[in-house]
Every structure is written in structure tokens, then in C-alpha cells.
Scaffold this active site. Structure first.
Site, PDB file in Angstrom:
ATOM      1  N   GLU A 183      -3.782   7.910  -3.553  1.00  0.00           N
ATOM      2  CA  GLU A 183      -4.399   7.446  -4.798  1.00  0.00           C
ATOM      3  C   GLU A 183      -5.858   7.898  -4.784  1.00  0.00           C
ATOM      4  OE1 GLU A 183      -4.057   3.193  -5.138  1.00  0.00           O
ATOM      5  OE2 GLU A 183      -1.892   3.225  -4.831  1.00  0.00           O
ATOM      6  N   HIS A 187      -1.328   1.030  -9.466  1.00  0.00           N
ATOM      7  CA  HIS A 187      -1.844   0.038  -8.515  1.00  0.00           C
ATOM      8  C   HIS A 187      -2.484  -1.135  -9.273  1.00  0.00           C
ATOM      9  CE1 HIS A 187      -4.014  -0.598  -4.381  1.00  0.00           C
ATOM     10  NE2 HIS A 187      -3.702  -1.746  -4.950  1.00  0.00           N
ATOM     11  N   ARG A 244       0.862  -1.184   0.000  1.00  0.00           N
ATOM     12  CA  ARG A 244       0.000   0.000   0.000  1.00  0.00           C
ATOM     13  C   ARG A 244       0.903   1.240   0.000  1.00  0.00           C
ATOM     14  NH1 ARG A 244      -3.545  -2.551  -1.760  1.00  0.00           N
ATOM     15  NH2 ARG A 244      -5.583  -3.019  -0.856  1.00  0.00           N
TER      16      ARG A 244
HETATM   17  N1  LIG Z   1      -0.359  -3.636  -5.563  1.00  0.00           N
HETATM   18  C1  LIG Z   1      -1.356  -4.478  -5.628  1.00  0.00           C
HETATM   19  O1  LIG Z   1      -2.033  -4.593  -6.635  1.00  0.00           O
HETATM   20  C2  LIG Z   1      -1.657  -5.370  -4.456  1.00  0.00           C
HETATM   21  C3  LIG Z   1      -2.229  -6.629  -4.695  1.00  0.00           C
HETATM   22  C4  LIG Z   1      -2.465  -7.456  -3.594  1.00  0.00           C
HETATM   23  C5  LIG Z   1      -2.188  -7.037  -2.300  1.00  0.00           C
HETATM   24  N2  LIG Z   1      -1.677  -5.788  -2.118  1.00  0.00           N
HETATM   25  C6  LIG Z   1      -1.338  -5.325  -0.765  1.00  0.00           C
HETATM   26  O2  LIG Z   1      -0.319  -6.169  -0.280  1.00  0.00           O
HETATM   27  C7  LIG Z   1      -0.605  -6.480   1.077  1.00  0.00           C
HETATM   28  C8  LIG Z   1      -0.016  -7.839   1.409  1.00  0.00           C
HETATM   29  O3  LIG Z   1      -0.708  -8.846   0.709  1.00  0.00           O
HETATM   30  P1  LIG Z   1      -0.687 -10.345   1.255  1.00  0.00           P
HETATM   31  O4  LIG Z   1      -1.592 -11.125   0.395  1.00  0.00           O
HETATM   32  O5  LIG Z   1       0.694 -10.814   1.408  1.00  0.00           O
HETATM   33  O6  LIG Z   1      -1.344 -10.124   2.665  1.00  0.00           O
HETATM   34  P2  LIG Z   1      -1.286 -11.098   3.903  1.00  0.00           P
HETATM   35  O7  LIG Z   1      -2.309 -10.609   4.855  1.00  0.00           O
HETATM   36  O8  LIG Z   1      -1.329 -12.513   3.458  1.00  0.00           O
HETATM   37  O9  LIG Z   1       0.167 -10.846   4.525  1.00  0.00           O
HETATM   38  C9  LIG Z   1       0.572  -9.637   5.062  1.00  0.00           C
HETATM   39  C10 LIG Z   1       1.793  -9.918   5.912  1.00  0.00           C
HETATM   40  O10 LIG Z   1       2.296  -8.663   6.343  1.00  0.00           O
HETATM   41  C11 LIG Z   1       2.674  -8.792   7.706  1.00  0.00           C
HETATM   42  N3  LIG Z   1       2.701  -7.499   8.367  1.00  0.00           N
HETATM   43  C12 LIG Z   1       1.732  -6.896   9.091  1.00  0.00           C
HETATM   44  N4  LIG Z   1       2.195  -5.730   9.601  1.00  0.00           N
HETATM   45  C13 LIG Z   1       3.470  -5.608   9.169  1.00  0.00           C
HETATM   46  C14 LIG Z   1       4.459  -4.633   9.358  1.00  0.00           C
HETATM   47  N5  LIG Z   1       4.254  -3.543  10.107  1.00  0.00           N
HETATM   48  N6  LIG Z   1       5.655  -4.825   8.781  1.00  0.00           N
HETATM   49  C15 LIG Z   1       5.912  -5.913   8.025  1.00  0.00           C
HETATM   50  N7  LIG Z   1       5.000  -6.877   7.817  1.00  0.00           N
HETATM   51  C16 LIG Z   1       3.796  -6.719   8.375  1.00  0.00           C
HETATM   52  C17 LIG Z   1       1.681  -9.764   8.298  1.00  0.00           C
HETATM   53  O11 LIG Z   1       2.198 -10.373   9.455  1.00  0.00           O
HETATM   54  C18 LIG Z   1       1.480 -10.733   7.157  1.00  0.00           C
HETATM   55  O12 LIG Z   1       2.366 -11.834   7.255  1.00  0.00           O
HETATM   56  C19 LIG Z   1      -2.133  -6.435   1.180  1.00  0.00           C
HETATM   57  O13 LIG Z   1      -2.539  -6.111   2.473  1.00  0.00           O
HETATM   58  C20 LIG Z   1      -2.514  -5.372   0.197  1.00  0.00           C
HETATM   59  O14 LIG Z   1      -2.596  -4.141   0.877  1.00  0.00           O
HETATM   60  C21 LIG Z   1      -1.398  -4.952  -3.161  1.00  0.00           C
HETATM   61  O1  LIG Z   2      -5.654  -5.556  -2.024  1.00  0.00           O
HETATM   62  C1  LIG Z   2      -5.693  -5.963  -3.201  1.00  0.00           C
HETATM   63  O2  LIG Z   2      -6.207  -7.079  -3.466  1.00  0.00           O
HETATM   64  C2  LIG Z   2      -5.108  -5.181  -4.347  1.00  0.00           C
HETATM   65  O3  LIG Z   2      -4.508  -4.030  -3.920  1.00  0.00           O
HETATM   66  C3  LIG Z   2      -6.126  -4.977  -5.417  1.00  0.00           C
HETATM   67  O4  LIG Z   2      -5.525  -5.279  -6.638  1.00  0.00           O
HETATM   68  C4  LIG Z   2      -6.668  -3.598  -5.418  1.00  0.00           C
HETATM   69  O5  LIG Z   2      -7.473  -3.409  -6.541  1.00  0.00           O
HETATM   70  P1  LIG Z   2      -8.767  -2.493  -6.425  1.00  0.00           P
HETATM   71  O6  LIG Z   2      -9.644  -3.123  -5.424  1.00  0.00           O
HETATM   72  O7  LIG Z   2      -8.316  -1.136  -5.975  1.00  0.00           O
HETATM   73  O8  LIG Z   2      -9.365  -2.491  -7.790  1.00  0.00           O
END
Ligand SMILES: NC(=O)c1ccc[n+]([C@@H]2O[C@H](COP(=O)([O-])OP(=O)(O)OC[C@H]3O[C@@H](n4cnc5c(N)ncnc54)[C@H](O)[C@@H]3O)[C@@H](O)[C@H]2O)c1
Ligand SMILES: O=C(O)[C@H](O)[C@H](O)COP(=O)(O)O
Length: 380
Positions: A239, A256, A210
Site C-alpha cells: 500500500e 484499508h 495487514r
Molecule cells: N483494516 C483495518 O482498517 C484495520 C483496523 C484495525 C486493525 N487492523 C489490523 O488488525 C490487527 C489486529 O487488530 P487487533 O485490534 O485485534 O489487535 P490486537 O493486538 O488486539 O490482537 C492481535 C491478536 O493477534 C494475535 N497474533 C499475533 N501474531 C499472530 C500470528 N502469527 N497469527 C495469528 N495471530 C497472531 C495476537 O496474539 C493477538 O491476540 C492490527 O494489528 C492491525 O494491523 C486493521
Molecule cells: O491499525 C489500525 O488502526 C488501522 O489499520 C487503521 O485504520 C489504519 O489507518 P491509517 O492509520 O492508515 O489511516
């Protein structure tokens, strides 16, 4: 999962218009009204039983109080846009879609490195946040015999666990932490001026968790002073109204979309359908067409890492996303369209991106080791 096949519920579903597969997964439950998620109002939920959102809708008391909504589903991994404490206090069931697009993000990371021509095989990785995304990246790196260290305060017994500073000192630093504002380990602005200073000159920083995990103002001032490391941002503070100055200074930027594979999006919708069936004792999710289409061949005449690079970029080239984002910024500068509108439009009109598993490696000259490395990445 409850199977109440004879029951034909007639529910009112309000859903973000950018959720794919609604017809497949939700039409049997009732009527679906599609709305722009960014500007969803309480009035639009006056009759709604089920609310389906993406990350752009803040779901809290202000949106839901006084509405009949009984279930909130977010077809995303991230949950920072949901006031889950309030939902639970009100007895409103909710679910997100853990892991739905994790593989998409991992593929994005390797494609970014391919685009930058960074051969990951000789580098060390630092992963911040080691859940579905970071953990999958770590497993692939292990299989590739690439060294990595992880910082995840909730996974201290992970064999690669290290403190944040040493993780930031690796050659490639990948940020996959969720946005957490309170509790024992908040991640908001965790990557501040001091943390940014810990990143090695010549390293690559990839941020795909994020936006606000990095203090964007601190990053901008660092990049204005010098350009110590390669900086890749998929996620941004504020964003969709992102900083054009910051975009100017990053090496690759995208709106994103790291998790925007077609597979990842559909998995999110399917998972939410399963969750709503469970929460409201509704009929099971309809069975999807299990026939998988033939894999598309990708080929190259190159060898070794040049071949890996060419094949990955033939599937997904993040430089195209970067160019589209910079073109949008140019329009914003000339006053043709605001950055916020352009950012959302790029996401809404995102091209269909299929994951590596939809392709097959059709480069017969490749040696067994290169072939195996591609297979580990998911391209067989
Ligand atoms: N850019 C994108 O399109 C996209 C897509 C998917 C997810 N995401 C983001 O990525 C994040 C992670 O996804 P995920 O599927 O691995 O989630 P997840 O919940 O499976 O894992 C998140 C991990 O982060 C750890 N965590 C929590 N606080 C933390 C901190 N302060 N420092 C370091 N680690 C910490 C947790 O312990 C956990 O193991 C999501 O929460 C989402 O915000 C972004
Ligand atoms: O948290 C997620 O799954 C991702 O950040 C996801 O791709 C966000 O996409 P949006 O919901 O903003 O379309």
C-alpha cells in the site's frame, strides 16, 4: 492520570493531517502543525516535542534521531510502522490506540457478508488473530450461536483454539492478525500458497489485518488459475501502490478502511491524548461533549436475513468502497493518476461512516429473534 489544570504547556506538536479531532484533544497543549504523514521528514520534526502519526509513517531512527521528539503517538491499532525497540532504547515514550477501531472492523466484516448475501447464521467461521478485533467478532458470533474456530498462537487456551489449517477450512475465514516479522510467531506471508490451498472451495476469505499477512503474489497466481473462493481484501501488500491485477481478481476490494468509522478514528485520537498526558505528566484530556446525538432510524419492509442484510447495507455498503477503488484503478491504468496517489486520496476523503450504535432499527414487522440478532450486532 495527572491533573495539572494550572499548567499551560506550550508544546510543539507535529501531526499527520489525516488525524481528526486534533483541535479538540490537543490544542490546549500547544501549537499543532499538520503534515502529510506519508512523506514526513526529519527536518519537519526539528522543533517537535510530540509526534502524532497514523499507520503510513515509518517511525524509526532515520526519522527521529537528533530531533527533540519526546512522545510518539499512533492513532491506530497496528504498531508495525513503529520501531518500538529503538524508541524505548532512546527513552522516547510511545503509544498506539489498542482497540480504538476494532468495532468498526467487526461491523465491516458483517457488512461485507451482507453485501455478498452470505447468511452467516448457517456458516462456520475461522478467525486468524483473536485480539480486540478477532475477539469481538468471536463474542458476537457466540452470541449469535454461530460456530467458530480461532488460530492465535498466543491464546492456546481459548475454547475455540485450533490449528491454522482447520481454521482455514471454515466457511468464512477472517484474517485479523497484526503484521509481525520476527519472534516465535511471525505473521508475514503466514497465508502463503500452502495456506491458500487449505481454504475450502466456496468459502469466503476476508483480510482486514495487514496486507502482507497474505503472500499477495501467491494469492494472485491462485486467482489467475481459478477462483476457488470468494476473496475480499481491505488490506494489501505495498500500500498505497497496490497490485491492479490482484484488485481485478478479488470479489470486493477497499483501500484499508475497515477501521475507518468516524467513531473509531476519534477514539484513536482521544486515546493518544490520554496516553500523552500520562507519559509526559501533562494536564488531563479535555472533557468531550458527552451529549450523544439522536439515533437515526433505518428501516426495511423485509423479514429475516433479508431484513438484516438490508438494514446493515443501509448503514454501510462496502460495495461503494469497492467501486471507488476500481474507478481509481481505471484512472491509474489510463495514466490519469497513479494508484498510490488515488489510494491515499480515497482514504483521506473517506466519507463519514458512523457505527451501528448511531442508528435504530425502525422495522416494526421484524420478529423477536431477528430483532435480537440485530441487537447483538449493535443495531437496536
Ligand atoms: N483494516 C483495518 O482498517 C484495520 C483496523 C484495525 C486493525 N487492523 C489490523 O488488525 C490487527 C489486529 O487488530 P487487533 O485490534 O485485534 O489487535 P490486537 O493486538 O488486539 O490482537 C492481535 C491478536 O493477534 C494475535 N497474533 C499475533 N501474531 C499472530 C500470528 N502469527 N497469527 C495469528 N495471530 C497472531 C495476537 O496474539 C493477538 O491476540 C492490527 O494489528 C492491525 O494491523 C486493521
Ligand atoms: O491499525 C489500525 O488502526 C488501522 O489499520 C487503521 O485504520 C489504519 O489507518 P491509517 O492509520 O492508515 O489511516
Amino acid at each position: 492520570m495527572t491533573n495539572t489544570a494550572n499548567v499551560s504547556p506550550s508544546l510543539t506538536i507535529v501531526a499527520d493531517e489525516n488525524i481528526p479531532g486534533l483541535e479538540t484533544w490537543f490544542a490546549d497543549l500547544g501549537s499543532i502543525t499538520r503534515v502529510p504523514g506519508r512523506n514526513l521528514t526529519r527536518a519537519q520534526l526539528a522543533q517537535a516535542d510530540i509526534l502524532l502519526v497514523r499507520s503510513v509513517t515509518r517511525v524509526d531512527r532515520a526519522l527521529l534521531e537528533g530531533t527533540p521528539v519526546r512522545f510518539v503517538g499512533s492513532c491506530t491499532i497496528g504498531t508495525d510502522h513503529l520501531d518500538t525497540a529503538w524508541l524505548e532504547q532512546q527513552g522516547i515514550s510511545w503509544s498506539a490506540a489498542p482497540g480504538c477501531n476494532a468495532n468498526s472492523v467487526v461491523e465491516y466484516v458483517f457488512c461485507v457478508l451482507a453485501a455478498l448475501d452470505v447468511d452467516w447464521r448457517g456458516r462456520s467461521f475461522g478467525i486468524v488473530g483473536c485480539g480486540n478485533v478477532g475477539g469481538s467478532l468471536q463474542r458476537k458470533l457466540h452470541a449469535l450461536n454461530v460456530r467458530c474456530k480461532i488460530y492465535d498462537p498466543w491464546l492456546t487456551d481459548n475454547p475455540d483454539a485450533a490449528d491454522l489449517e482447520s481454521v482455514l477450512q471454515q466457511d468464512v475465514v477472517c484474517l485479523h492478525a497484526p503484521l509481525v516479522k520476527d519472534g516465535a510467531h511471525p505473521s508475514h506471508h503466514m497465508i502463503d500458497q500452502k495456506a491458500l490451498a487449505a481454504i475450502k472451495p466456496g468459502a469466503v476469505l476476508i483480510s482486514a489485518g495487514r496486507g502482507a499477512v497474505i503472500d499477495n503474489a501467491a494469492l494472485l497466481s491462485l486467482l489467475e488459475e481459478s477462483h476457488p473462493f470468494t476473496c475480499v481484501l481491505d488490506v494489501w501488500e505495498n500500500e498505497p501502490d497496490i497490485s491492479l491485477d490482484l484488485l481485478d481478481r478479488v470479489d470486493l476490494g477497499s483501500p484499508h478502511i475497515a477501521g475507518y468509522s468516524h467513531d473509531g478514528k476519534l477514539a484513536g485520537t482521544r486515546m493518544i491524548r490520554e496516553a500523552v498526558s500520562e507519559a509526559l505528566s501533562l494536564p488531563s484530556a479535555p472533557s468531550a461533549n458527552s451529549e450523544s446525538p439522536a439515533r437515526q432510524p433505518v428501516t426495511t419492509g423485509k423479514r429475516d436475513f433479508a431484513a438484516i442484510r438490508a438494514l446493515l447495507l443501509a448503514i454501510y455498503d462496502p460495495r461503494a468502497d469497492d467501486q471507488r477503488l476500481r474507478a481509481a484503478a481505471e484512472q491509474a491504468r489510463t495514466g490519469k493518476q497513479s494508484m498510490a496517489v488515488a489510494f491515499d486520496l480515497l482514504r483521506k476523503q473517506y466519507p463519514k461512516r458512523l457505527e451501528f450504535s448511531h442508528y435504530n432499527n425502525d422495522a416494526p414487522q421484524l420478529d423477536t429473534v431477528t430483532r435480537k440478532q440485530l441487537a447483538i450486532l449493535g443495531l437496536k
